[in-house]
Design a protein around this motif. Structure first.
Motif, PDB file in Angstrom:
ATOM      1  N   ALA A   7     -94.538  59.898 -25.622  1.00  0.00           N
ATOM      2  CA  ALA A   7     -95.155  60.179 -26.847  1.00  0.00           C
ATOM      3  C   ALA A   7     -95.350  61.715 -27.136  1.00  0.00           C
ATOM      4  N   LEU A   8     -95.215  62.323 -26.074  1.00  0.00           N
ATOM      5  CA  LEU A   8     -95.490  63.721 -26.361  1.00  0.00           C
ATOM      6  C   LEU A   8     -94.239  64.601 -26.352  1.00  0.00           C
ATOM      7  N   LEU A   9     -92.815  63.884 -25.929  1.00  0.00           N
ATOM      8  CA  LEU A   9     -91.583  64.849 -25.976  1.00  0.00           C
ATOM      9  C   LEU A   9     -91.295  65.044 -27.333  1.00  0.00           C
ATOM     10  N   PRO A  10     -91.419  64.318 -28.420  1.00  0.00           N
ATOM     11  CA  PRO A  10     -90.904  65.026 -29.632  1.00  0.00           C
ATOM     12  C   PRO A  10     -91.780  66.351 -29.863  1.00  0.00           C
ATOM     13  N   THR A  11     -93.285  66.378 -29.688  1.00  0.00           N
ATOM     14  CA  THR A  11     -93.974  67.390 -30.000  1.00  0.00           C
ATOM     15  C   THR A  11     -93.438  68.621 -28.987  1.00  0.00           C
ATOM     16  N   LEU A  12     -93.359  68.294 -27.682  1.00  0.00           N
ATOM     17  CA  LEU A  12     -93.153  69.365 -26.838  1.00  0.00           C
ATOM     18  C   LEU A  12     -91.663  70.294 -27.194  1.00  0.00           C
ATOM     19  N   LEU A  13     -90.628  69.152 -27.653  1.00  0.00           N
ATOM     20  CA  LEU A  13     -89.376  69.912 -27.966  1.00  0.00           C
ATOM     21  C   LEU A  13     -89.442  70.535 -29.388  1.00  0.00           C
ATOM     22  N   ALA A  14     -90.249  70.259 -30.302  1.00  0.00           N
ATOM     23  CA  ALA A  14     -90.487  70.837 -31.554  1.00  0.00           C
ATOM     24  C   ALA A  14     -91.068  72.322 -31.190  1.00  0.00           C
ATOM     25  N   LEU A  15     -91.960  72.324 -30.344  1.00  0.00           N
ATOM     26  CA  LEU A  15     -92.912  73.589 -29.960  1.00  0.00           C
ATOM     27  C   LEU A  15     -91.637  74.777 -29.084  1.00  0.00           C
ATOM     28  N   ALA A  16     -90.761  74.156 -28.228  1.00  0.00           N
ATOM     29  CA  ALA A  16     -89.801  74.835 -27.329  1.00  0.00           C
ATOM     30  C   ALA A  16     -88.763  75.401 -28.662  1.00  0.00           C
ATOM     31  N   ALA A  17     -88.433  74.743 -29.730  1.00  0.00           N
ATOM     32  CA  ALA A  17     -87.605  75.149 -30.594  1.00  0.00           C
ATOM     33  C   ALA A  17     -88.078  76.081 -31.773  1.00  0.00           C
ATOM     34  N   ALA A  18     -89.426  76.500 -31.631  1.00  0.00           N
ATOM     35  CA  ALA A  18     -89.763  77.289 -32.512  1.00  0.00           C
ATOM     36  C   ALA A  18     -89.156  78.795 -32.289  1.00  0.00           C
ATOM     37  N   PRO A  19     -89.221  79.539 -33.371  1.00  0.00           N
ATOM     38  CA  PRO A  19     -88.473  80.788 -33.362  1.00  0.00           C
ATOM     39  C   PRO A  19     -89.519  81.854 -32.557  1.00  0.00           C
ATOM     40  N   ALA A  20     -89.141  82.771 -31.699  1.00  0.00           N
ATOM     41  CA  ALA A  20     -90.045  83.597 -31.208  1.00  0.00           C
ATOM     42  C   ALA A  20     -90.177  84.609 -32.384  1.00  0.00           C
ATOM     43  N   SER A  21     -91.330  85.352 -32.372  1.00  0.00           N
ATOM     44  CA  SER A  21     -91.880  86.458 -33.165  1.00  0.00           C
ATOM     45  C   SER A  21     -91.078  87.689 -32.764  1.00  0.00           C
ATOM     46  N   ALA A  22     -90.738  88.494 -33.854  1.00  0.00           N
ATOM     47  CA  ALA A  22     -89.860  89.944 -33.383  1.00  0.00           C
ATOM     48  C   ALA A  22     -90.963  90.976 -33.143  1.00  0.00           C
ATOM     49  N   GLN A  23     -90.297  92.006 -32.613  1.00  0.00           N
ATOM     50  CA  GLN A  23     -91.212  93.118 -32.103  1.00  0.00           C
ATOM     51  C   GLN A  23     -91.489  93.665 -33.488  1.00  0.00           C
ATOM     52  N   LYS A  24     -92.804  94.326 -33.389  1.00  0.00           N
ATOM     53  CA  LYS A  24     -93.319  94.863 -34.786  1.00  0.00           C
ATOM     54  C   LYS A  24     -92.825  96.227 -34.892  1.00  0.00           C
ATOM     55  N   TYR A  25     -92.714  97.150 -33.862  1.00  0.00           N
ATOM     56  CA  TYR A  25     -92.231  98.419 -33.850  1.00  0.00           C
ATOM     57  C   TYR A  25     -90.737  98.510 -33.373  1.00  0.00           C
ATOM     58  N   ASP A  26     -90.106  99.490 -34.160  1.00  0.00           N
ATOM     59  CA  ASP A  26     -88.639  99.868 -33.849  1.00  0.00           C
ATOM     60  C   ASP A  26     -88.938 101.260 -32.950  1.00  0.00           C
ATOM     61  N   SER A  27     -88.167 101.263 -31.810  1.00  0.00           N
ATOM     62  CA  SER A  27     -88.257 102.288 -30.972  1.00  0.00           C
ATOM     63  C   SER A  27     -87.461 103.401 -31.197  1.00  0.00           C
ATOM     64  N   THR A  28     -86.602 103.385 -32.401  1.00  0.00           N
ATOM     65  CA  THR A  28     -85.679 104.421 -32.704  1.00  0.00           C
ATOM     66  C   THR A  28     -86.308 105.566 -33.981  1.00  0.00           C
ATOM     67  N   SER A  29     -87.333 105.079 -34.498  1.00  0.00           N
ATOM     68  CA  SER A  29     -88.169 106.089 -35.409  1.00  0.00           C
ATOM     69  C   SER A  29     -89.469 106.657 -34.877  1.00  0.00           C
ATOM     70  N   ARG A  30     -89.586 107.679 -35.738  1.00  0.00           N
ATOM     71  CA  ARG A  30     -91.081 108.517 -34.947  1.00  0.00           C
ATOM     72  C   ARG A  30     -92.347 107.768 -35.534  1.00  0.00           C
ATOM     73  N   VAL A  31     -92.129 107.476 -37.133  1.00  0.00           N
ATOM     74  CA  VAL A  31     -93.360 107.182 -37.733  1.00  0.00           C
ATOM     75  C   VAL A  31     -93.193 105.784 -38.287  1.00  0.00           C
ATOM     76  N   CYS A  32     -94.159 104.975 -38.226  1.00  0.00           N
ATOM     77  CA  CYS A  32     -94.190 103.523 -38.818  1.00  0.00           C
ATOM     78  C   CYS A  32     -95.018 103.547 -40.161  1.00  0.00           C
ATOM     79  N   LYS A  33     -94.849 102.587 -41.225  1.00  0.00           N
ATOM     80  CA  LYS A  33     -95.849 102.542 -42.125  1.00  0.00           C
ATOM     81  C   LYS A  33     -96.157 100.876 -42.257  1.00  0.00           C
ATOM     82  N   THR A  34     -97.540 100.550 -42.294  1.00  0.00           N
ATOM     83  CA  THR A  34     -98.062  99.447 -42.149  1.00  0.00           C
ATOM     84  C   THR A  34     -98.377  99.141 -43.635  1.00  0.00           C
ATOM     85  N   ASN A  35     -97.819  97.992 -44.415  1.00  0.00           N
ATOM     86  CA  ASN A  35     -98.057  97.684 -45.839  1.00  0.00           C
ATOM     87  C   ASN A  35     -98.874  96.405 -45.604  1.00  0.00           C
TER      88      ASN A  35
END
Length: 90
Positions: A7-35
């Motif tokens: 019964a829990l297998l479809p829920t576990l598979l859906a959670l495992a297939a969810a996309p991961a969040s991207a990194q918030k900061y890029d390491s190649t630029s000195r300054v970041c702007k948050t909108n």
């Protein structure tokens, strides 16, 4: 027990297939702007100075910060040519 797992297998598979969040900061630029916008925020790390970022953020609900993950300029992997040939080892 087996029926519970099935019964829990479809829920576990859906959670495992969810996309991961991207990194918030890029390491190649000195300054970041948050909108800040209705419903969330986004970060843009494409600036070389605080002044450049502040000019872009002028009139917006935004803040400029030094990038905490800035890695610095790229390192040259090859030594610079000095114009001299290396001496042979005797």
């Amino acid at each position: 027990m087996r029926s519970l797992i099935l019964a829990l297998l479809p829920t576990l598979l859906a959670l495992a297939a969810a996309p991961a969040s991207a990194q918030k900061y890029d390491s190649t630029s000195r300054v970041c702007k948050t909108n800040y916008r209705w419903g969330g925020e986004d970060t843009d790390c494409g600036y070389t100075s605080i002044a450049q970022c502040q000019a872009s953020a002028s009139g917006l609900a935004a803040i400029c910060i030094n990038n905490p993950y800035y890695a610095g300029p790229p390192i040259d992997r090859q030594p610079r040519a000095s114009g001299r040939r290396p001496r042979p080892a005797y």
